[in-house]
Design an enzyme around this catalytic site. Structure first.
Site, PDB file in Angstrom:
ATOM      1  N   GLY A   1       0.546  -1.132   0.003  1.00 42.20           N
ATOM      2  CA  GLY A   1      -0.191   0.210  -0.368  1.00 42.20           C
ATOM      3  C   GLY A   1       1.465   1.395   0.177  1.00 42.20           C
TER       4      GLY A   1
ATOM      5  N   GLY B   1       0.817   9.045   3.268  1.00 44.65           N
ATOM      6  CA  GLY B   1       1.155   9.768   3.075  1.00 44.65           C
ATOM      7  C   GLY B   1       3.072   9.788   3.847  1.00 44.65           C
TER       8      GLY B   1
ATOM      9  N   ASP C   1      -5.513   9.028  15.209  1.00 49.36           N
ATOM     10  CA  ASP C   1      -5.730   7.917  13.478  1.00 49.36           C
ATOM     11  C   ASP C   1      -6.229   7.096  13.400  1.00 49.36           C
ATOM     12  OD1 ASP C   1      -6.434   8.205  11.020  1.00 49.36           O
ATOM     13  OD2 ASP C   1      -4.569   7.558  10.333  1.00 49.36           O
TER      14      ASP C   1
END
Length: 820
Positions: free
Chosen positions: A510, A513, A628
């Site tokens: 994957g 950022g 997050d």
């Protein structure tokens, strides 16, 4: 008139065609199946009909794979009473299914009661069921309760403790005769239940007791990318089952005519079944080969030896390679002066004469064994999450073997003079430290970063260190101006490049950022996940620094483990343990994969996340706010244990600090608390809000972001709150787990989730309270209206220019391409 008659005939013919096509998998009370006819499951996976096995001319009613070119029978109705010719007929009556011969003599019956509205249906799982049309969810009878030699996905082996039904598999007598053969595989309910294979009445192989992850005698049967399995033991049932992770894969377990318990998978390329694994793999799998207190190790010659502290009972027999007499103690026990010696990586002894308790810890277990002079050994009942529960033995210990991996610890009672100092063994791991490279913190262009200085090797010889692992010490100036040293292994670039196939796109998992994430395999076989900093990402630079400085300090079973880093030239990488089962969102939001996460697994995941967050908020060296937390950042290991990951946005508090403000709001829509998304205020209660969202998503199988109820336009949080107020929380449960759920646990989880997502952060519970509430049974306060009550709230937040300008949330969400 003639035209009407023709139209009537055509209509009747059309109706007949429609009727046949819609009941291809079903038999009603007005229908039957004759030899030469069959029905096929809805997905065309299995077929029910008559067949003759091998070279036999006898006829049997059975079920076999429909799409496999090699006829593979998985179930036989009349395995003991064959039909001599093709006159057999299968009917459905008010007594269930009956198989009759040409004389209308019943040679087999399901013996199930019902009504004139009974129907029989062949399911796509291979299960033949009898049910009442008026109550189709309640099976009156099913073939899965009466297996033959094949153990299919979704089938249960073991006991229904309410009805006394015992489900077990037994081998065919010969390839031409499906009658019960010599071998059976069943759950032995005595003591602590375990799975055994018997030849007649004699035990030939012990699969072992269940330890929460696997049977102790078969470490190779661990969960993997092919299937997941589990063991249920409660007041209603005692059984073992498994599910395939890929529904397109054909895989089955069979007890063969030779007694081997094996898993087969269908290989379409070779058009044949291949043995995927065998439960019995070597001579040490013969039941009780080495006798009492003897241990089998297939790597030794001879394979049998006495446990440390024991000697052969009859030495002459051992010299003749007859170990059946077993071993005896060198030093007799005296009860109150005894101690315990730890043996690791073992197959636990037979548990027929054992006692167990799930509620006590290992120390209490030791105390109970110490006080009972008849107790010979103790061990954890469940090895997950550091171990729990108690298993005690009260007899001679038999059928023990040593494994290279995936064995279990056991503590055996010994005389005080025989006990070794185990602490010396543990200290050896500290003697393998390598040279240290000092990295000092410097300030460059306003950014604190890491500079590596090699102190024990000259730079011109750096190439000689390729493939070697060293250590670094990271200096971090915290908000108080204090400095902490953190040891972290350092990998060189060549090692990581080799492990990831030179960062091949096929290894890519994957990208976010921070930069891309790759799967790698080190030379010793260890699988890793590599986060490679993008050379042009200042955001990734911040994340790299932040993640190293935070997660290097953290050690908890529910946090992903940082193995080391690579800092070489312009390359900066983080090396993590690899999580083969991807992330929580990979399962719960997919209609097919969600079925693989039954309620016990989901509840285990919810509790694991809660304990991991509690550690971050309360028990770690610094109070860590993740910022997050989302389903995509909950990784799952090979045993479906949850691991909180991605600490690039984490912040730490020191002293009495509990909250802080930021002008740069970062995170993921749908999981952010209102005060953080709108005001930049973050605290432990921000993570609590995110946790509550994850709980409700895990229970419902629906994403909070994007969910909108058609009647009132509420998002998932609002919808769950309305259902809670109306006493209808059961409606939110994911359909794929309703049959496996403990209703009180589910409803309690929904209740706790709603308490976590309340609008007012002061009313949200702390994670210590959450852990207590999830495991308790007391009354809970009523939750108030959640934050972001409707989907419109999230849409407006997403489109808000002020928020969007200050956020990099979308850039921080990794799109997963595979397991990591």
């Amino acid at each position: 008139m003639k035209g009407c008659f023709i139209l009537l005939i055509l209509s009747s013919h059309l109706l007949l065609i429609i009727t046949i096509s819609t009941v291809a998998d079903t038999i009603t009370i007005t229908q039957s199946i004759k030899d030469g006819e069959s029905i096929i499951s809805a997905g065309e996976s299995f077929r029910l009909g008559f067949f003759s096995p091998g070279n036999s001319k006898n006829r049997y009613l059975g079920i076999w794979y429909n799409k496999v070119s090699v006829k593979t029978v998985v179930w036989v109705a009349n395995r003991e009473i064959p039909l001599a010719d093709s006159s057999g007929v299968l009917k459905i009556t008010d007594r269930g299914l009956v198989l009759v011969n040409r004389n209308e003599t019943i040679i087999w019956s399901s013996n199930s009661t019902g009504s004139t509205r009974n129907v029989a249906q062949l399911l796509d799982s291979g299960n033949l069921v009898v049910k009442d049309e008026d109550n189709p969810e309640d099976y009156l009878w099913q073939s899965f309760d009466y297996p033959c030699d094949t153990f299919l996905p979704g089938m249960k082996l073991g006991w229904n403790r309410v009805t006394g039904l015992n489900r077990y598999i037994s081998s065919w007598k010969t390839p031409d005769d499906p009658a019960r053969g010599n071998f059976t595989c069943r759950i032995d309910p005595a003591g602590y239940p375990e799975m055994i294979v018997t030849e007649g009445s004699v035990e030939s192989f012990r699969v072992g007791s269940w330890n929460g992850l696997r049977f102790t005698g078969t470490p190779e049967l661990k969960p993997n990318p092919i299937y997941i399995f589990g063991f249920v033991l409660n007041e209603k049932e005692m059984d073992y089952s498994y599910q395939l992770l890929n529904n397109s894969l054909l895989s089955r377990m069979v007890i063969g005519q030779n007694g081997l318990f094996q898993r087969f998978t269908w290989i379409e390329r070779t058009r044949n079944w291949r043995v995927y694994l065998s439960a019995q793999i070597d001579n040490c799998d013969h039941y009780n080969l080495c006798g009492a207190y003897g241990s089998c190790n297939i790597n030794n010659s001879p394979v049998c030896s006495c446990l440390k502290g024991f000697v052969p009972k009859v030495p002459k027999e051992w010299e003749m390679v007859d170990w059946s007499s077993g071993c005896i103690r060198k030093t007799p026990l005296n009860c109150f002066g005894d101690g315990f010696r730890k043996y690791s990586a073992m197959k636990l002894p037979e548990t027929r004469k054992s006692w167990f308790d799930r509620s006590i810890n290992l120390e209490d277990c030791r105390n109970m064994c110490t006080k009972n002079c008849s107790c010979t050994a103790y061990s954890n009942l469940d090895i997950r999450e550091g171990g729990s529960g108690c298993l005690l033995w009260f007899n001679d210990l038999i059928d023990i073997r040593e494994f290279d991996e995936n064995g279990q610890d056991i503590y055996i009672r010994m005389a005080a003079s025989e006990i070794d100092d185990d602490m010396r063994i543990k200290s050896k791991s500290n003697e393998k430290k390598r040279m240290t490279i000092i990295v000092s913190s410097v300030i460059s262009t306003g950014i604190l970063f890491l500079v590596v200085t090699i102190v024990l090797y000259v730079r011109k010889k750096k190439q000689q260190n390729a493939g070697k692992e060293t250590g670094i010490v990271l200096g971090n100036a915290n908000d108080k101006g204090q400095k902490e040293d953190l040891e972290l292994p350092l990998f060189d670039f060549a090692t990581i490049a080799c492990a990831t196939n030179n960062f091949s796109v096929t290894n890519k998992l994957g990208e976010g950022g921070f930069g891309p994430v790759f799967k790698g395999t080190l030379k010793d076989g260890q699988e890793i996940a590599v986060k490679r900093l993008s050379k042009h990402s200042s955001q990734g630079l911040d994340e790299f620094k932040n993640e190293v400085m935070h997660i290097a300090k953290l050690q908890h079973r529910n946090l992903v483990k940082l193995l080391g880093c690579c800092i070489e030239s312009e390359e900066k990488m983080l090396i993590y343990e690899f999580m083969p089962n991807k992330s929580l969102d990979f399962f719960i939001f997919d209609p097919s994969r969600s079925k693989l996460l039954d309620w016990p697994k989901r509840y285990h995941i919810i509790n694991g996340i809660a304990r991991g967050l509690l550690y971050l908020h309360q028990d770690s060296r610094l109070r860590i706010i993740h910022r997050d937390l989302k389903a995509g950042n909950i990784l799952l290991d090979d045993e479906m244990n949850p691991k909180i990951s991605d600490f690039g946005l984490a912040r730490s508090f020191g002293g009495s600090e509990t909250e802080a403000n930021t002008n740069k709001v970062v995170g993921t829509y749908g999981y952010m608390s209102p005060e953080y998304a709108m005001e930049g205020l973050y605290s432990v209660k921000s993570d609590v809000f995110s946790f509550g969202v994850i709980v409700l998503e895990t229970v419902s199988g629906k994403r909070n972001r994007g969910f909108s109820h058609t009647d009132h336009h509420l998002n998932l949080l609002g919808h769950a709150w309305i259902l809670q107020k109306e006493g209808r929380s059961i409606e939110i449960i994911d359909a794929s787990v309703r049959n496996s759920c403990n209703l009180s646990e589910v409803l309690r989880s929904v209740h706790v989730g709603l308490l976590c997502v309340q609008q007012n952060l002061a009313e949200r519970p702390s994670m210590s309270t959450v852990v207590f509430m999830l495991g308790g049974e007391g009354a809970l306060p009523e939750p108030k209206q959640p934050g972001f009550f409707t989907e419109r709230d999230l849409i407006e937040l997403n489109s808000s220019s002020s928020y969007h300008n200050s956020s990099s949330a979308n850039n921080l969400t990794i799109t997963q391409l595979g397991a990591r």
